[in-house]
Design a protein around this motif. Structure first.
Motif, PDB file in Angstrom:
ATOM      1  N   GLY A 385      11.501 -31.274   6.390  1.00 17.06           N
ATOM      2  CA  GLY A 385      11.572 -31.783   7.753  1.00 17.06           C
ATOM      3  C   GLY A 385      12.592 -32.897   7.908  1.00 17.06           C
ATOM      4  O   GLY A 385      13.340 -32.946   8.895  1.00 17.06           O
ATOM      5  N   VAL A 386      12.652 -33.804   6.937  1.00 12.56           N
ATOM      6  CA  VAL A 386      13.629 -34.897   6.983  1.00 12.56           C
ATOM      7  C   VAL A 386      15.054 -34.347   6.911  1.00 12.56           C
ATOM      8  O   VAL A 386      15.952 -34.785   7.642  1.00 12.56           O
ATOM      9  N   ILE A 387      15.273 -33.372   6.017  1.00 15.40           N
ATOM     10  CA  ILE A 387      16.599 -32.756   5.909  1.00 15.40           C
ATOM     11  C   ILE A 387      16.992 -32.086   7.225  1.00 15.40           C
ATOM     12  O   ILE A 387      18.133 -32.210   7.697  1.00 15.40           O
ATOM     13  N   GLY A 388      16.037 -31.403   7.848  1.00 14.89           N
ATOM     14  CA  GLY A 388      16.316 -30.780   9.137  1.00 14.89           C
ATOM     15  C   GLY A 388      16.641 -31.802  10.210  1.00 14.89           C
ATOM     16  O   GLY A 388      17.534 -31.589  11.039  1.00 14.89           O
ATOM     17  N   ALA A 389      15.925 -32.943  10.216  1.00 16.99           N
ATOM     18  CA  ALA A 389      16.203 -33.990  11.206  1.00 16.99           C
ATOM     19  C   ALA A 389      17.612 -34.541  11.041  1.00 16.99           C
ATOM     20  O   ALA A 389      18.334 -34.744  12.027  1.00 16.99           O
ATOM     21  N   VAL A 390      18.030 -34.774   9.787  1.00 15.29           N
ATOM     22  CA  VAL A 390      19.392 -35.254   9.529  1.00 15.29           C
ATOM     23  C   VAL A 390      20.410 -34.211   9.981  1.00 15.29           C
ATOM     24  O   VAL A 390      21.444 -34.544  10.573  1.00 15.29           O
ATOM     25  N   GLY A 391      20.111 -32.929   9.721  1.00 14.02           N
ATOM     26  CA  GLY A 391      21.018 -31.871  10.151  1.00 14.02           C
ATOM     27  C   GLY A 391      21.166 -31.818  11.660  1.00 14.02           C
ATOM     28  O   GLY A 391      22.282 -31.689  12.180  1.00 14.02           O
ATOM     29  N   PHE A 392      20.058 -31.939  12.375  1.00 20.68           N
ATOM     30  CA  PHE A 392      20.143 -31.952  13.838  1.00 20.68           C
ATOM     31  C   PHE A 392      20.929 -33.161  14.333  1.00 20.68           C
ATOM     32  O   PHE A 392      21.744 -33.062  15.250  1.00 20.68           O
ATOM     33  N   LEU A 393      20.668 -34.322  13.736  1.00 20.35           N
ATOM     34  CA  LEU A 393      21.365 -35.536  14.146  1.00 20.35           C
ATOM     35  C   LEU A 393      22.874 -35.403  13.933  1.00 20.35           C
ATOM     36  O   LEU A 393      23.673 -35.895  14.742  1.00 20.35           O
ATOM     37  N   ARG A 394      23.251 -34.714  12.879  1.00 25.65           N
ATOM     38  CA  ARG A 394      24.678 -34.561  12.566  1.00 25.65           C
ATOM     39  C   ARG A 394      25.348 -33.458  13.376  1.00 25.65           C
ATOM     40  O   ARG A 394      26.489 -33.615  13.833  1.00 25.65           O
ATOM     41  N   TRP A 395      24.659 -32.320  13.599  1.00 24.81           N
ATOM     42  CA  TRP A 395      25.350 -31.148  14.109  1.00 24.81           C
ATOM     43  C   TRP A 395      25.072 -30.809  15.566  1.00 24.81           C
ATOM     44  O   TRP A 395      25.896 -30.128  16.197  1.00 24.81           O
ATOM     45  N   ILE A 396      23.957 -31.258  16.134  1.00 27.77           N
ATOM     46  CA  ILE A 396      23.722 -30.920  17.544  1.00 27.77           C
ATOM     47  C   ILE A 396      24.799 -31.497  18.464  1.00 27.77           C
ATOM     48  O   ILE A 396      25.295 -30.800  19.346  1.00 27.77           O
ATOM     49  N   PRO A 397      25.216 -32.756  18.301  1.00 26.14           N
ATOM     50  CA  PRO A 397      26.269 -33.249  19.207  1.00 26.14           C
ATOM     51  C   PRO A 397      27.568 -32.459  19.112  1.00 26.14           C
ATOM     52  O   PRO A 397      28.361 -32.463  20.053  1.00 26.14           O
ATOM     53  N   ARG A 398      27.813 -31.786  17.982  1.00 23.15           N
ATOM     54  CA  ARG A 398      29.047 -31.029  17.845  1.00 23.15           C
ATOM     55  C   ARG A 398      28.931 -29.639  18.461  1.00 23.15           C
ATOM     56  O   ARG A 398      29.849 -29.161  19.123  1.00 23.15           O
ATOM     57  N   PHE A 399      27.797 -28.964  18.240  1.00 19.37           N
ATOM     58  CA  PHE A 399      27.687 -27.564  18.629  1.00 19.37           C
ATOM     59  C   PHE A 399      26.899 -27.337  19.917  1.00 19.37           C
ATOM     60  O   PHE A 399      26.949 -26.250  20.478  1.00 19.37           O
ATOM     61  N   ALA A 400      26.118 -28.305  20.356  1.00 17.67           N
ATOM     62  CA  ALA A 400      25.285 -28.121  21.535  1.00 17.67           C
ATOM     63  C   ALA A 400      25.394 -29.355  22.417  1.00 17.67           C
ATOM     64  O   ALA A 400      25.799 -30.419  21.968  1.00 17.67           O
ATOM     65  N   PRO A 401      25.034 -29.238  23.704  1.00 17.65           N
ATOM     66  CA  PRO A 401      25.278 -30.333  24.643  1.00 17.65           C
ATOM     67  C   PRO A 401      24.294 -31.479  24.494  1.00 17.65           C
ATOM     68  O   PRO A 401      23.134 -31.289  24.163  1.00 17.65           O
ATOM     69  N   ARG A 402      24.813 -32.678  24.736  1.00 16.50           N
ATOM     70  CA  ARG A 402      23.897 -33.819  24.901  1.00 16.50           C
ATOM     71  C   ARG A 402      23.181 -33.697  26.241  1.00 16.50           C
ATOM     72  O   ARG A 402      22.018 -33.998  26.378  1.00 16.50           O
ATOM     73  N   ARG A 403      23.924 -33.263  27.257  1.00 13.84           N
ATOM     74  CA  ARG A 403      23.345 -32.976  28.583  1.00 13.84           C
ATOM     75  C   ARG A 403      23.933 -31.665  29.036  1.00 13.84           C
ATOM     76  O   ARG A 403      24.963 -31.203  28.557  1.00 13.84           O
ATOM     77  N   ALA A 404      23.269 -31.024  30.012  1.00 15.09           N
ATOM     78  CA  ALA A 404      23.749 -29.741  30.494  1.00 15.09           C
ATOM     79  C   ALA A 404      25.160 -29.834  31.044  1.00 15.09           C
ATOM     80  O   ALA A 404      25.978 -28.943  30.883  1.00 15.09           O
ATOM     81  N   ALA A 405      25.484 -30.941  31.691  1.00 11.01           N
ATOM     82  CA  ALA A 405      26.801 -31.092  32.282  1.00 11.01           C
ATOM     83  C   ALA A 405      27.903 -31.175  31.254  1.00 11.01           C
ATOM     84  O   ALA A 405      29.082 -30.942  31.527  1.00 11.01           O
ATOM     85  N   ASP A 406      27.559 -31.527  30.011  1.00  5.83           N
ATOM     86  CA  ASP A 406      28.556 -31.670  28.958  1.00  5.83           C
ATOM     87  C   ASP A 406      28.871 -30.344  28.255  1.00  5.83           C
ATOM     88  O   ASP A 406      29.725 -30.300  27.396  1.00  5.83           O
ATOM     89  N   MET A 407      28.131 -29.289  28.620  1.00  4.69           N
ATOM     90  CA  MET A 407      28.241 -28.038  27.879  1.00  4.69           C
ATOM     91  C   MET A 407      29.570 -27.370  28.144  1.00  4.69           C
ATOM     92  O   MET A 407      29.908 -27.077  29.281  1.00  4.69           O
ATOM     93  N   PRO A 408      30.369 -27.110  27.098  1.00  8.51           N
ATOM     94  CA  PRO A 408      31.608 -26.383  27.278  1.00  8.51           C
ATOM     95  C   PRO A 408      31.327 -24.930  27.583  1.00  8.51           C
ATOM     96  O   PRO A 408      30.215 -24.428  27.377  1.00  8.51           O
ATOM     97  N   HIS A 409      32.350 -24.196  28.032  1.00 10.31           N
ATOM     98  CA  HIS A 409      32.158 -22.795  28.407  1.00 10.31           C
ATOM     99  C   HIS A 409      31.735 -21.962  27.216  1.00 10.31           C
ATOM    100  O   HIS A 409      30.910 -21.079  27.317  1.00 10.31           O
ATOM    101  N   ASP A 410      32.301 -22.222  26.038  1.00  8.71           N
ATOM    102  CA  ASP A 410      31.936 -21.472  24.833  1.00  8.71           C
ATOM    103  C   ASP A 410      31.680 -22.484  23.715  1.00  8.71           C
ATOM    104  O   ASP A 410      32.577 -22.917  23.026  1.00  8.71           O
ATOM    105  N   ALA A 411      30.393 -22.854  23.570  1.00  7.05           N
ATOM    106  CA  ALA A 411      30.050 -23.918  22.613  1.00  7.05           C
ATOM    107  C   ALA A 411      30.349 -23.504  21.186  1.00  7.05           C
ATOM    108  O   ALA A 411      30.658 -24.330  20.345  1.00  7.05           O
ATOM    109  N   ALA A 412      30.213 -22.202  20.911  1.00  4.74           N
ATOM    110  CA  ALA A 412      30.422 -21.767  19.538  1.00  4.74           C
ATOM    111  C   ALA A 412      31.881 -21.798  19.155  1.00  4.74           C
ATOM    112  O   ALA A 412      32.223 -21.797  17.994  1.00  4.74           O
ATOM    113  N   GLY A 413      32.763 -21.803  20.093  1.00  3.56           N
ATOM    114  CA  GLY A 413      34.176 -21.835  19.774  1.00  3.56           C
ATOM    115  C   GLY A 413      34.655 -23.222  19.452  1.00  3.56           C
ATOM    116  O   GLY A 413      35.753 -23.401  18.961  1.00  3.56           O
TER     117      GLY A 413
END
Length: 413
Positions: A385-413
């Motif tokens: 669980g701790v490893i997963g929390a660190v992973g989310f903290l590191r990678w969610i801001p890069r691949f997914a939006p902080r807010r809906a308005a910040d979402m790029p058209h193609d997040a995976a790209g």
């Protein structure tokens, strides 16, 4: 046309899954082989995700849901009538594969149809529909057992649920056809209450394995963090009952504690979607992982405490809160990072990763507990669980939006 079929499918599954080992043992299986037969459902889900991505990409969600429901119907009938344990195991495996295809079709459908502004809430409701079925299903099974005194009755209940589901999906109105007739965009901008059941238009078919390679970065980083979340969720269902037994509680007391934890989990499923849509994905994923990871770590220290029963109840409630706050997170993150034109192949890989995490966690916990102790096994789950929390903290801001308005058209790209 999304939530009601999901509820029907999960009601039948929730009634049957707890009784698969019981049915197997009544047909002559040993306890060990009954557990192995029950695991065929999870193995089927793991094996079914990638073929399901291929199927959805070519035939669309509606047809895939009908096929999955029909094949599952055959599998459940086969389970009820199987003359041998081998055929019963094969039938359970087929039901697991069908469940993977049905789940991926719903996921892909919501990915392309739901506007980003309330995507997380819509997918949390989808997760909540599944939770509702899995929560209510065992009570239906108990009622059927009281009336018919035969565990096979739950299989026939599942058959009825699947038959209604297939008719519902086949006869429900198709908004995609309505949009084409009206020459309007296919994406709905608001929740109109219309039934939905169309298929994704295939814009560019890259293939399942080519898609996996193309998006290996997000799958290998955010996908692994998501697998950790799935692992901790799955471990909770194994750790809590065994922990209760190890500290001397009787079966009704353990059932009460686990039931309260499940009720808290179910009560909070919509809160996760609200948080993700309003504040960003990280603000639901990180607290959920921190709560569950730290909960298992604390639990590992309480086995010999004088207040161990009190700690057990408190940690079970904390795990219920964490699991409830994580409702819809895996669905939402998968939808965020999937290629929006053709998400099915990517989502097949994404769901394979998360299902693998869920399947591996009970094995890891059981193996460590057998070699050492339950406390060390619980601590290992907390570390995941701790490893997963660190992973989310590191990678969610890069691949997914902080807010809906910040979402790029193609997040995976």
């Amino acid at each position: 046309m999304v939530y009601l079929p999901t509820l029907l499918f999960s009601l039948g599954e929730g009634a049957v899954v707890p009784l698969i080992p019981v049915i197997a043992s009544h047909r002559g299986a040993t306890l060990a082989s009954a557990g192995l037969i029950a695991s065929a459902l999870v193995v089927g889900q793991l094996c079914g995700n990638i073929p399901a991505g291929w199927l959805v990409a070519r035939l669309g969600e509606r047809i895939t849901m009908v096929i999955a429901g029909s094949v599952s119907l055959v599998g459940v009938v086969g389970s009820a009538l199987a003359p041998s344990l081998v055929l019963f195991t094969v039938a359970v495996f087929v039901v697991g594969m069908s469940a993977a295809a049905f789940g991926l079709a719903r996921h892909a459908f919501m990915t392309t149809r739901v506007p980003l502004a309330f995507r997380a809430r819509a997918l949390s409701l989808l997760g909540g529909s599944f939770r509702a079925g899995m929560f209510v299903g065992p009570f239906i099974a108990a009622a059927l057992l009281a009336v018919f005194h035969d565990a096979t009755a739950t299989l026939w209940f599942y058959v009825v649920c699947l038959a209604v589901l297939i008719v519902l999906v086949l006869l429900g109105p198709d908004p995609e056809a309505q949009a084409a007739a009206a020459d309007t965009p296919l994406t709905v901008s608001e929740d109109t209450g219309e039934a939905v059941s169309g298929s994704i238009p295939a814009i560019e078919r890259s293939g399942v394995f080519r898609t996996m390679w193309r998006y290996r970065g997000v799958l290998g980083r955010l996908g692994l963090a998501a697998a950790c979340l799935s692992a901790v969720r799955s471990a909770r269902q194994v750790v809590l009952p065994l922990w209760g037994v190890s500290i001397g509680l009787d079966a009704p007391s353990i059932a009460l504690v686990v039931g309260v934890s499940g009720a808290i989990d179910f009560a909070l499923f919509y809160a996760s979607g609200q948080v993700m849509d309003r504040f960003g994905r990280l603000w639901a994923a990180l607290p959920a992982m921190v709560l569950m990871g730290s909960g298992f770590l604390v639990l590992s220290l309480t086995h010999d405490a004088s207040t161990k029963v009190l700690w057990f109840g408190m940690i079970a409630a904390v795990l219920g809160v964490g699991n409830g706050l994580s409702s819809g997170i895996l669905l939402t993150l998968g939808a965020d990072v999937a290629p929006q034109g053709e998400p099915a192949a990517f989502l097949g890989s994404w769901r394979t990763l998360t299902d693998a995490g869920g399947a591996a966690a009970p094995l890891i916990f059981s193996g460590i507990a057998a070699l050492s102790s339950l406390a060390v096994g619980a601590a290992a789950v907390g570390l995941i669980g701790v490893i997963g929390a660190v992973g989310f903290l590191r990678w969610i801001p890069r691949f997914a939006p902080r807010r809906a308005a910040d979402m790029p058209h193609d997040a995976a790209g």
